[in-house]
Scaffold this motif. Sequence first.
Motif, PDB file in Angstrom:
ATOM      1  N   ALA A 124      -2.300  -6.494  -3.852  1.00  0.00           N
ATOM      2  CA  ALA A 124      -2.099  -7.367  -2.692  1.00  0.00           C
ATOM      3  C   ALA A 124      -2.671  -6.726  -1.421  1.00  0.00           C
ATOM      4  CB  ALA A 124      -0.612  -7.677  -2.510  1.00  0.00           C
ATOM      5  N   GLU A 125      -2.467  -5.437  -1.268  1.00  0.00           N
ATOM      6  CA  GLU A 125      -2.975  -4.722  -0.098  1.00  0.00           C
ATOM      7  C   GLU A 125      -4.502  -4.744  -0.056  1.00  0.00           C
ATOM      8  OE1 GLU A 125      -2.580  -0.231   1.795  1.00  0.00           O
ATOM      9  OE2 GLU A 125      -1.418  -0.767   0.026  1.00  0.00           O
ATOM     10  N   ILE A 126      -5.126  -4.544  -1.202  1.00  0.00           N
ATOM     11  CA  ILE A 126      -6.592  -4.564  -1.290  1.00  0.00           C
ATOM     12  C   ILE A 126      -7.120  -5.955  -0.969  1.00  0.00           C
ATOM     13  CG2 ILE A 126      -8.565  -4.343  -2.872  1.00  0.00           C
ATOM     14  CD1 ILE A 126      -6.830  -2.141  -4.310  1.00  0.00           C
ATOM     15  N   MET A 127      -6.462  -6.978  -1.508  1.00  0.00           N
ATOM     16  CA  MET A 127      -6.909  -8.346  -1.261  1.00  0.00           C
ATOM     17  C   MET A 127      -6.788  -8.704   0.224  1.00  0.00           C
ATOM     18  SD  MET A 127      -8.077  -8.973  -4.131  1.00  0.00           S
ATOM     19  CE  MET A 127      -8.659 -10.621  -3.856  1.00  0.00           C
ATOM     20  N   ARG A 128      -5.710  -8.257   0.876  1.00  0.00           N
ATOM     21  CA  ARG A 128      -5.562  -8.495   2.327  1.00  0.00           C
ATOM     22  C   ARG A 128      -6.672  -7.786   3.100  1.00  0.00           C
ATOM     23  NH1 ARG A 128      -0.126  -7.777   1.090  1.00  0.00           N
ATOM     24  NH2 ARG A 128      -0.155  -5.613   1.824  1.00  0.00           N
ATOM     25  N   ARG A 130      -9.655  -6.958   2.029  1.00  0.00           N
ATOM     26  CA  ARG A 130     -10.924  -7.642   1.774  1.00  0.00           C
ATOM     27  C   ARG A 130     -11.033  -8.936   2.573  1.00  0.00           C
ATOM     28  NH1 ARG A 130     -11.916  -6.884  -4.755  1.00  0.00           N
ATOM     29  NH2 ARG A 130     -12.442  -4.661  -4.648  1.00  0.00           N
ATOM     30  N   ALA A 131      -9.939  -9.673   2.633  1.00  0.00           N
ATOM     31  CA  ALA A 131      -9.935 -10.920   3.401  1.00  0.00           C
ATOM     32  C   ALA A 131     -10.153 -10.636   4.884  1.00  0.00           C
ATOM     33  CB  ALA A 131      -8.634 -11.678   3.169  1.00  0.00           C
ATOM     34  N   ALA A 132      -9.499  -9.612   5.407  1.00  0.00           N
ATOM     35  CA  ALA A 132      -9.652  -9.245   6.818  1.00  0.00           C
ATOM     36  C   ALA A 132     -11.079  -8.803   7.089  1.00  0.00           C
ATOM     37  CB  ALA A 132      -8.661  -8.144   7.190  1.00  0.00           C
ATOM     38  N   PHE A 133     -11.663  -8.044   6.187  1.00  0.00           N
ATOM     39  CA  PHE A 133     -13.048  -7.591   6.346  1.00  0.00           C
ATOM     40  C   PHE A 133     -13.995  -8.778   6.342  1.00  0.00           C
ATOM     41  CE2 PHE A 133     -17.147  -6.242   4.658  1.00  0.00           C
ATOM     42  CZ  PHE A 133     -17.462  -5.192   5.504  1.00  0.00           C
ATOM     43  N   GLN A 135     -13.357 -11.816   7.131  1.00  0.00           N
ATOM     44  CA  GLN A 135     -13.153 -12.596   8.348  1.00  0.00           C
ATOM     45  C   GLN A 135     -13.871 -11.940   9.533  1.00  0.00           C
ATOM     46  OE1 GLN A 135      -9.065 -13.127   9.541  1.00  0.00           O
ATOM     47  NE2 GLN A 135      -9.501 -15.224  10.163  1.00  0.00           N
ATOM     48  N   ARG A 136     -13.785 -10.601   9.623  1.00  0.00           N
ATOM     49  CA  ARG A 136     -14.459  -9.871  10.705  1.00  0.00           C
ATOM     50  C   ARG A 136     -15.974  -9.920  10.565  1.00  0.00           C
ATOM     51  NH1 ARG A 136     -10.691  -5.913   9.285  1.00  0.00           N
ATOM     52  NH2 ARG A 136     -12.371  -4.623   8.439  1.00  0.00           N
ATOM     53  N   SER A 137     -16.455  -9.981   9.321  1.00  0.00           N
ATOM     54  CA  SER A 137     -17.891  -9.935   9.050  1.00  0.00           C
ATOM     55  C   SER A 137     -18.581 -11.285   9.205  1.00  0.00           C
ATOM     56  CB  SER A 137     -18.148  -9.400   7.645  1.00  0.00           C
ATOM     57  OG  SER A 137     -17.653  -8.084   7.536  1.00  0.00           O
ATOM     58  N   SER A 138     -17.817 -12.353   9.259  1.00  0.00           N
ATOM     59  CA  SER A 138     -18.453 -13.680   9.331  1.00  0.00           C
ATOM     60  C   SER A 138     -18.609 -14.164  10.737  1.00  0.00           C
ATOM     61  CB  SER A 138     -17.662 -14.694   8.527  1.00  0.00           C
ATOM     62  OG  SER A 138     -16.310 -14.728   8.895  1.00  0.00           O
TER      63      SER A 138
END
Length: 138
Positions: A124-128, A130-133, A135-138
Amino acid sequence: MRKAEPDALIEMRRHEPVPVSLDPVIEALVQDIIGQVADRWTMLILEALEAGGTLRYTQLRKAVPGISQKMLTQTVRQMERDGLVRRTVHPVIPPHVDYVLTPLGHSLGAAFCGVWVWAETHHAEIMRARAAFAQRSS
């Protein structure tokens, strides 16, 4: 990968102080083994044989979705070379080949089981992250 029993010798050595200097032969072997098991097929074959026991070539291929015949052959030959897998050719017509993990192969599975447990624990921590990354990258 199923949870493997820890190897008592490895567990004992893990609690020893880190050596000041590393043996270059051992360091090269570790890098070689990590390179081999880091490829997607070795770990999947290791897992399939751990779960299925002795498997014929066709059974092993079915147990590892997406692997080509060429890649399966190359990978199990490499694993056999390193002493992780025992290959038995049965002299029948048509010939068939069985693969089974050696004790060394089982011990590698036990060593890498920790990676699977770690991934499951922190999924769950890894998925969060990745999602945050993303979001920042788009």
